[in-house]
Design a protein around this motif. Structure first.
Motif, short mmCIF file in Angstrom:
data_model
loop_
_atom_site.label_atom_id
_atom_site.label_comp_id
_atom_site.label_asym_id
_atom_site.label_seq_id
_atom_site.Cartn_x
_atom_site.Cartn_y
_atom_site.Cartn_z
N ILE A 41 -4.09 3.24 0.32
CA ILE A 41 -4.38 2.89 -1.08
C ILE A 41 -3.61 1.62 -1.44
O ILE A 41 -2.39 1.58 -1.28
CB ILE A 41 -3.96 4.04 -2.04
N ARG A 42 -4.32 0.62 -1.90
CA ARG A 42 -3.65 -0.62 -2.28
C ARG A 42 -2.97 -0.44 -3.63
O ARG A 42 -3.56 0.11 -4.56
CB ARG A 42 -4.65 -1.78 -2.33
N VAL A 43 -1.71 -0.88 -3.75
CA VAL A 43 -1.02 -0.74 -5.04
C VAL A 43 -1.00 -2.05 -5.82
O VAL A 43 -0.88 -2.04 -7.03
CB VAL A 43 0.44 -0.24 -4.86
N VAL A 89 0.83 -1.22 0.00
CA VAL A 89 0.00 0.00 0.00
C VAL A 89 0.86 1.27 0.00
O VAL A 89 2.06 1.22 0.27
CB VAL A 89 -0.92 0.07 1.25
N ILE A 90 0.21 2.38 -0.35
CA ILE A 90 0.79 3.68 -0.04
C ILE A 90 -0.24 4.44 0.79
O ILE A 90 -1.42 4.07 0.80
CB ILE A 90 1.15 4.48 -1.31
#
Ligand SMILES: [Zn+2]
Ligand SMILES: [Zn+2]
Lengths: 64, 310
Positions: free
Chosen positions: A58-60, A34-35
């Motif tokens: 936020i899932r990357v 994530v970020i």
């Protein structure tokens, strides 16, 4: 503080000041996947979050 | 209340003391917005140069799904163009015909190519293979990603060839590449482990280059956000790649506890490749009896999927 999870659901967390990686850990989220933004700005997971902050995760990784 | 100084981490590039936006876990660096963008651009350029991915006069077909990786790939290639004499770019989008997913990503792809002024070709499974993925998959949904991958590769190669491209650029990132290495190892698939698509092997003689292969998904998404190019798009509804999901979860865990694992895996593969004679790859190349495309057997994978002959 308000936490917005990758699935866009929100959680309220009342725990004072703590490093963002600690928040990720509490939700069982691996920082590698994530970020994170704090009040709309990207921050490393070692930055701190406080009472009035909005933390968005936020899932990357796609498909995971 | 913490002061901004104790609350934030600072960029470790010197001289710089801007607030960091990302921590690179393997190197321990913290980067601010400016230095993160520069880091991504440098890593991209170094990958292209070290592996001699692009030659003067190349016409590069960028596989543009409209998702995050291919968007970053097109942006980085486009920004680097002035440094490469005579190199031209086109974008190729494959419309697999996946209901509820593709329309929005194709819209994003169109918007981007218009904004950058890049020639854009859209090819569909329906026109090439006589049906949308949704139709072609009937009865074998569990193999969706394998089937789709094979057809997508053919669609790209066909469109790239028609457009006169000399390279196909793919947005595979570090995470994708590391997963693929481990999957090939776990399946005992030595030919695919050592095969190097950059050399044009095996089925498509247009070399496939992967300029994002050393950039992690986190670096790519961060780059897109920082440059104002990030957008949330729907996920592909097919999840027919059970092994990849398991491998992804495993590698993410390993990368967390042992930063650098993914890069080490790719270095291992490269070392194995260097010590492997060329003939150990996917086998000798012939032409498919049905469609005449290059393949490693009598009938190519695409024709087998489409049920030709029959
Ligand atoms: Zn900096
Ligand atoms: Zn064929």
């Amino acid at each position: 503080m308000q936490i917005i999870l990758p699935d866009r659901s929100t959680r309220q967390l009342d725990c004072g000041t703590l490093p963002i990686e600690e928040i990720l850990h509490r939700f069982g989220i691996n920082p590698v996947s994530v970020i994170v933004t704090r009040n709309g700005r990207l921050v490393p997971e070692t930055a701190y979050a406080e009472e009035d902050d909005e933390i968005r995760i936020i899932r990357v990784a796609h498909g995971g | 209340m913490l002061t901004p100084d104790s609350r934030d981490v600072r960029c470790t590039s010197t001289p710089c003391s801007e607030p960091a936006v990302i921590r690179l876990r393997d190197s321990g660096q913290y980067l601010c917005s400016t230095h993160c963008i520069r880091h991504v651009e440098n890593l991209f350029s170094r990958t292209v140069e070290d592996q001699r991915m692009i030659a003067p006069g190349d016409r590069i077909a960028v596989a543009l799904s409209g998702g995050k990786d291919s968007t970053a790939l097109l942006l980085l290639l486009h920004a680097a163009l002035p440094a490469w004499p005579g190199v031209t770019l086109i974008a190729v989008t494959v419309d697999e015909g996946i209901a509820g997913y593709r329309d929005e990503t194709i819209g994003a792809a169109v918007e981007l190519t218009v904004r950058l002024g890049v020639e854009h070709h859209i090819v569909s499974f329906a026109s090439l293979f006589g049906g949308d993925l949704d139709v072609l998959l009937k009865g074998r949904e569990s193999r969706s990603c394998t089937v789709c991958g094979i057809l997508r590769r053919r669609a790209l190669a066909t469109a790239a060839r028609q457009a006169g491209a000399t390279r196909i650029a793919i947005g595979h990132n570090l995470d994708d590449e590391a997963q693929t290495v481990l999957m090939n190892l776990l399946r005992g698939d030595f030919p695919h482990l050592v095969q190097d698509a950059a050399s044009g092997e095996p089925e498509c003689f247009i070399p496939r280059i992967k300029p994002l292969a050393w950039l992690s998904e986190r670096e790519i998404v961060t780059y897109l956000i920082l440059t104002g190019n990030y957008r949330e798009l729907p996920e592909c509804p097919y999840t027919g790649f059970a092994l990849r999901s398991e491998v992804r979860a495993m590698l993410t865990g390993l990368e967390f506890r042992h930063p650098g694992t993914m890069k080490n895996l790719i270095r291992s593969r490269d070392t194995i490749r260097q010590h492997t004679p060329r003939a150990s790859g996917v086998g000798s190349v012939q032409r498919c009896r049905e469609c005449g495309e290059h393949c490693s057997g009598e009938i190519c994978q695409v024709c087998r999927i489409l049920g030709r002959p029959g």
